[in-house]
Design an enzyme around this catalytic site. Structure first.
Site, PDB file in Angstrom:
ATOM      1  N   CYS A 107       0.891  -1.156   0.000  1.00  0.00           N
ATOM      2  CA  CYS A 107       0.000   0.000   0.000  1.00  0.00           C
ATOM      3  C   CYS A 107       0.930   1.206   0.000  1.00  0.00           C
ATOM      4  O   CYS A 107       1.517   1.525   1.034  1.00  0.00           O
ATOM      5  CB  CYS A 107      -0.905   0.006   1.230  1.00  0.00           C
ATOM      6  N   SER A 111      -1.231   1.949   4.647  1.00  0.00           N
ATOM      7  CA  SER A 111      -0.850   0.666   5.250  1.00  0.00           C
ATOM      8  C   SER A 111      -1.913  -0.401   5.032  1.00  0.00           C
ATOM      9  O   SER A 111      -2.036  -1.305   5.841  1.00  0.00           O
ATOM     10  CB  SER A 111      -0.612   0.856   6.747  1.00  0.00           C
ATOM     11  N   CYS A 112      -2.715  -0.282   3.961  1.00  0.00           N
ATOM     12  CA  CYS A 112      -3.808  -1.232   3.727  1.00  0.00           C
ATOM     13  C   CYS A 112      -3.271  -2.664   3.638  1.00  0.00           C
ATOM     14  O   CYS A 112      -2.243  -2.910   3.002  1.00  0.00           O
ATOM     15  CB  CYS A 112      -4.563  -0.857   2.456  1.00  0.00           C
TER      16      CYS A 112
END
Lengths: 211, 223
Positions: A107, A111-112
């Site tokens: 990501c 911070s996916c």
């Protein structure tokens, strides 16, 4: 600091422990959170929701071709068969590594990460070095992390910048024929499901399996 | 915004440092921050895009020097401040939001402990059914728009102005670029778009490699 953004923080508690305690108090006073529930959330991700879940999914896909088909077609639905679902995994996609394609995800903007199968991301995944470099020089980053991808293999980097969340279905290593699902799950690492490693077995494990 | 968060393709951050057997959290306050953040969002008063935009506006130097969970604390503080629910001096200096509407004050009751696991398992479904037909089809060549909005966007700099191929239709989702600013939801198709590595990074990139990225329809033009 002496630049134009100068701020005086001398009277403000900078310690994050004090800040979050103050936030908890405000949120409870305003009726937004029940502080008694905080520990329940934390422990869910410390003890229940983590990469062992994803490893079970991968192992099932390795031994059950029809499950693998369902996983690749509709990951949230297939993963739910094993009891995993929910937050940050509502729209998951499983990426199959093959002898011709290697997948890895990132990501770049934040911070996916696919929480139901991998839990919370490690610090390096959230760090600027990984997020900046993996899209531009994936082979160099993977090599530094110990994974050499053959030149003829296509590297696909998936940037999960919208609502989709990805995880990698690594290749089943040779020498694991006849292994049980639980034996297989034990060799599936978090990094193999991010795509920065492969699933491997040591020569000892190979011998052990044949003993 | 072309902020410090949008790092894809930047150079100079050094090596990826991995910690062997890294714990889920390193400090007690990180644990509390995570748990509190989840419950705060579960109340429904704020949303993730708003909080992302909050961290993106932290001054670049501070963004890089402060840890991930410190930035989370900052974003909760700002969400409380902008609603008048608290007057907390923010942990980190930041710039003002651009073009935002009044934040929502609506929220549900606090999530009780006994409902936490069910809430985690249910998640927050975000894909929505819409009547509108997708503008692009599988195999179409598309151009990521060359735009530089001053507010929040999920269109990273490194694909802007580049050509890719639509390889997947993901369904429709509300555009984060609006939600982050408390503006009414704009439901749009999202596409999986494949960009050859050489289109993005030039002749030095491997001709075998590609970047796949999910883009909202309004971030794309026909090519």
């Amino acid at each position: 600091m002496s630049d134009s953004h100068s701020h005086s923080h001398t009277d403000v508690p900078k310690a994050p422990a004090l800040r979050i305690k103050a936030i908890e108090t405000v949120l409870a006073e305003k009726g937004l959170i029940d502080p008694m529930a905080i520990e329940e959330v934390i422990q869910a991700y410390e003890t229940k929701i983590g990469p062992r879940n994803g490893a079970q999914v991968v192992a099932r896909a390795w031994v059950d071709p029809s499950f693998k088909e369902r996983l690749l077609a509709d990951a949230p639905k297939a993963v739910a068969e094993l009891g995993y679902s929910g937050l940050m995994g509502e729209n998951m996609v499983a990426l199959e590594n093959t002898s011709t394609v290697h997948n890895v995800f990132v990501c770049t903007l934040c911070s996916c990460y696919p929480w139901p199968v991998l839990g919370l991301p490690p610090t390096w995944y959230k760090s600027a070095p990984y997020r900046s470099r993996i899209v531009m020089e994936p082979r160099a980053v993977l090599a530094e992390m110990g994974l050499e991808v053959p030149a003829e293999t296509e590297v696909r980097v998936w940037d999960s910048n919208a609502e989709l969340r990805y995880f990698v279905l690594p290749m089943r290593p040779p020498g694991t024929e006849g292994w049980s699902e639980q034996q297989l799950a034990a060799i599936v690492t978090r990094d193999a499901m991010i795509g920065t490693a492969s699933a491997t077995i040591s020569p000892d494990e190979q011998k052990g399996a044949h003993a | 915004m072309n902020g410090i968060h949008d790092v894809g393709g930047m150079q100079g951050f050094g090596k990826v440092e991995q910690e062997h057997n890294e714990p889920v959290f390193h400090e007690e306050w990180e644990r509390r921050t995570f748990g509190t953040m989840f419950l705060f969002l579960a109340s429904g008063i704020a949303c993730i895009p708003e909080l992302r935009y909050s961290t993106e506006r932290i001054y670049a130097k501070e963004y890089l020097e402060n840890s991930y969970f410190r930035r989370w604390i900052h974003s909760i503080e700002e969400a409380l401040n902008c609603r008048g629910l608290a007057e907390i001096e923010n942990l980190l200096p930041h710039s003002a939001p651009i073009g935002s509407a009044q934040p929502s004050m609506e929220h549900g009751p606090p999530l009780p402990k006994d409902f936490v696991m069910a809430a985690l398992a249910a998640g927050v479904p975000s894909r929505v059914e819409t009547e509108a037909a997708p503008r692009f089809a599988l195999g179409d060549t598309v151009l990521a728009k060359n735009i530089h909005p001053r507010g929040h966007t999920r269109l990273p700099r490194y694909v802007r102005g580049k050509r890719g191929e639509v390889v997947g239709l993901r369904g429709s989702f509300a555009l984060d670029d609006r939600i982050a600013h408390h503006l009414s939801p704009d439901l749009q198709p999202v596409y999986s778009v494949r960009f050859p590595a050489r289109e993005l990074w030039g002749a030095d990139a491997s001709e075998n490699d590609a970047i796949y990225i999910d883009l909202w329809e309004s971030h794309l033009d026909a090519a």
